[in-house]
Design a protein around this motif. Structure first.
Motif, short mmCIF file in Angstrom:
data_model
loop_
_atom_site.label_atom_id
_atom_site.label_comp_id
_atom_site.label_asym_id
_atom_site.label_seq_id
_atom_site.Cartn_x
_atom_site.Cartn_y
_atom_site.Cartn_z
N VAL A 130 57.66 46.34 41.99
CA VAL A 130 56.62 44.80 42.39
C VAL A 130 57.24 44.38 43.62
CG1 VAL A 130 56.52 42.69 41.11
CG2 VAL A 130 57.27 44.65 39.19
N GLU A 131 55.61 44.38 43.66
CA GLU A 131 55.19 44.14 45.18
C GLU A 131 54.10 42.98 45.34
OE1 GLU A 131 57.17 44.98 48.08
OE2 GLU A 131 58.84 46.13 47.32
N ASP A 132 53.93 42.31 46.42
CA ASP A 132 52.61 41.79 47.26
C ASP A 132 51.72 42.81 46.93
OD1 ASP A 132 51.66 39.91 48.12
OD2 ASP A 132 51.36 40.98 49.59
N GLU A 133 50.78 42.30 46.64
CA GLU A 133 49.28 42.92 46.17
C GLU A 133 48.73 43.84 47.76
OE1 GLU A 133 44.52 42.64 45.08
OE2 GLU A 133 45.76 40.49 46.65
N ARG A 134 48.88 43.39 49.08
CA ARG A 134 49.12 44.16 50.15
C ARG A 134 50.11 44.92 50.51
NH1 ARG A 134 50.71 38.20 54.10
NH2 ARG A 134 51.55 38.98 52.21
N THR A 135 50.47 45.18 50.08
CA THR A 135 51.58 46.39 49.96
C THR A 135 50.99 47.43 49.46
OG1 THR A 135 53.76 45.57 50.00
CG2 THR A 135 53.77 47.62 49.74
N GLY A 152 53.46 31.00 48.06
CA GLY A 152 53.53 32.66 48.16
C GLY A 152 52.41 32.71 47.51
N PRO A 153 52.18 34.26 47.32
CA PRO A 153 51.35 34.62 46.52
C PRO A 153 50.36 34.81 46.01
CG PRO A 153 52.75 36.41 46.73
CD PRO A 153 53.20 34.70 47.35
N GLU A 154 48.80 34.51 45.63
CA GLU A 154 48.82 34.11 44.41
C GLU A 154 49.27 35.90 43.39
OE1 GLU A 154 44.12 32.87 42.40
OE2 GLU A 154 44.29 33.56 44.20
N TYR A 155 48.92 36.82 43.72
CA TYR A 155 49.15 37.74 42.70
C TYR A 155 49.98 38.81 43.37
CZ TYR A 155 44.30 36.56 40.91
OH TYR A 155 42.89 36.37 40.42
N PHE A 188 48.57 49.96 37.27
CA PHE A 188 48.81 48.94 37.36
C PHE A 188 48.65 47.64 36.96
CE2 PHE A 188 46.70 51.72 41.14
CZ PHE A 188 48.29 51.80 41.61
N ASN A 189 49.88 46.74 36.64
CA ASN A 189 50.12 45.63 36.07
C ASN A 189 50.24 44.69 37.67
OD1 ASN A 189 50.55 46.74 33.33
ND2 ASN A 189 52.40 47.07 34.50
N ILE A 190 48.71 44.12 36.92
CA ILE A 190 47.64 42.87 37.87
C ILE A 190 49.40 41.29 37.30
CG2 ILE A 190 46.32 41.23 38.79
CD1 ILE A 190 46.61 44.53 39.98
N ILE A 191 49.89 40.79 38.27
CA ILE A 191 50.25 39.67 37.26
C ILE A 191 50.16 38.88 38.52
CG2 ILE A 191 53.13 38.62 37.06
CD1 ILE A 191 53.66 41.30 37.79
N LYS A 192 49.77 37.65 37.57
CA LYS A 192 49.21 36.39 38.12
C LYS A 192 50.40 35.46 38.18
CE LYS A 192 45.49 32.74 37.67
NZ LYS A 192 44.08 32.44 37.33
N GLN A 193 50.22 34.72 39.73
CA GLN A 193 51.46 33.96 39.43
C GLN A 193 51.20 32.46 39.77
OE1 GLN A 193 55.52 36.19 41.98
NE2 GLN A 193 53.65 34.79 43.11
N GLU A 194 51.59 31.36 38.55
CA GLU A 194 51.22 29.64 38.10
C GLU A 194 52.95 29.39 38.34
OE1 GLU A 194 49.13 29.51 34.80
OE2 GLU A 194 47.90 31.40 35.23
#
Length: 80
Positions: free
Chosen positions: A67-72, A54-57, A17-23
């Motif tokens: 690409v989806e929210d981490e919770r999914t 929105g979500p942090e990641y 997986f790729n973790i995308i940090k949203q800033e």
């Protein structure tokens, strides 16, 4: 990010997986040119500028590209 993931799209990927940090960057733009007129700092937003909630990641499956929210991914990781 301490729970197991599984991709809800391809349903087979559990490890790549790729973790995308949203800033978020709060800005005011010129409507004609698109240039940034003003940049806001946290806590100093104008009265009409809503802060990002929105979500942090976000997570991307490195097998199929979803690409989806981490919770999914976490919810599908709980299922067998």
């Amino acid at each position: 990010m301490t729970a197991p993931y599984r991709c809800p799209n391809c349903r087979t990927n559990r490890s790549r997986f790729n973790i995308i940090k949203q800033e978020p960057q709060s800005v005011k733009m010129d409507p004609q040119t698109g240039q940034i007129v003003e940049e806001y700092t946290t806590g100093m937003l104008s009265p009409f500028h809503m802060p990002y909630k929105g979500p942090e990641y976000r997570v991307q499956c490195a097998a199929c590209g979803l690409v989806e929210d981490e919770r999914t991914f976490v919810k599908f990781g709980e299922q067998q």
